[in-house]
Scaffold this active site. Structure first.
Site: not given
Ligand code: NDP
Ligand code: 8X3
Length: 251
Positions: A11, A57, A150, A186-187
């Protein structure tokens, strides 16, 4: 025969760019994400490509299992799986981080990737063909302040990719870990929890890698002759490099 690629996180960013790249080469596509309207828009924009979208999800083990089990027969034989869906949340030092956000990264970047892999790998084994491309990161290779969990999740992705290769020796299945540095998508908006100004600052005055660049690189790794495996591919923009070790000194 027409090949099929299964891309998680289609997306936005890399996933969306990959969808365009593989569609332009005539592949069949299975595209996933949590935002149904974006999946619908993308499917329309790719017409007349053969596209199957599934909204779920990846942190939900049952949803992953059902999504893969209910693939229409014409999309069920996956040639390439791109484990792309993922996210970073925050850049605070570990001692100031929110445990829920750490859990979200572990659940998405590690557990979600495992659920999808476990659902799709048996079909690849059965057909003795396939390619799993994982999205690692330079953050899995090098430490930097605020990368804590992360970076830890991406180090997992790196080692899991290599370990998969070890287990799959003797099969024709390929595994590649793509390890990008600074890429504009969009990270950073997600990482800074919707703060667009902070996100824009990350890329200000630089020429970052773009999602289309990553899509091209991934497409290349998956269309090399079938006896070649790119184990890992680290890629940074020319505007990014390494800094000195940080040393704390008393005044
Ligand atoms: P984006 O934020 O632009 O896209 C992330 C995608 O992941 C979206 O499509 C999102 O879809 C999907 N996603 C996130 N969480 C879930 C979830 N729980 N279930 C299903 N889908 C999910 O980021 P990028 O395209 O930049 O990032 C793609 C991958 O590349 C990530 O794994 C990231 O860690 C990695 N990466 C990114 C770098 C960068 O600088 N941009 C550098 C190195 C690696 P939706 O919200 O609709 O669910
Ligand atoms: C994203 C790249 O450098 O922001 O994985 O960690 S970085």
């Amino acid at each position: 025969m027409t090949k099929t690629v299964f891309i998680t996180g289609a997306t936005a960013g890399f996933g969306k760019a990959m969808a365009r790249r593989y569609a332009s080469a005539g592949w069949k596509l299975v595209l996933t994400g949590r935002r149904p309207e974006r999946l619908d828009e993308l499917k329309s924009s790719l017409a007349p490509a053969s596209v199957h979208t599934i909204c779920f999800d990846i942190r939900d083990r049952e949803s992953v299992r059902d999504a893969v089990a209910s693939l229409p027969p014409e999309f069920a034989a996956i040639d390439v799986l791109v484990n792309n869906a993922g996210l970073a949340l925050g850049t605070e030092p570990a001692q100031d981080c929110d445990l829920d956000e750490w859990e979200t990264m572990v659940d998405t970047n590690i557990k979600g990737l495992l659920y999808i892999t476990k659902a799709i790998l048996p079909g690849m084994i059965e057909r003795n063909t396939g390619h799993i491309v994982n999205l690692g990161s330079v953050a899995g290779n090098y430490p930097y302040p605020g990368s804590n969990t992360y970076g830890g999740t991406k180090a997992f992705v790196k080692q899991f990719s290599l370990n998969l290769l070890a287990d799959l020796l003797g099969t024709k299945i390929r595994v590649t870990n793509i390890e990008p540095g600074l890429c504009e998508s969009e990270f950073s908006i997600v990482r800074f929890r919707g703060d667009k100004d902070k996100a824009d600052n990350v890329y200000k005055g630089t020429e970052p890698i773009l999602p289309d660049d990553i899509a091209e690189i991934i497409y290349w790794t998956t269309t090399l002759p079938s006896h070649i495996n790119i184990n890992a591919l680290e890629v940074m923009p020319v505007d990014q490099a390494f800094g000195p070790f940080a040393i704390h000194r008393e005044d």
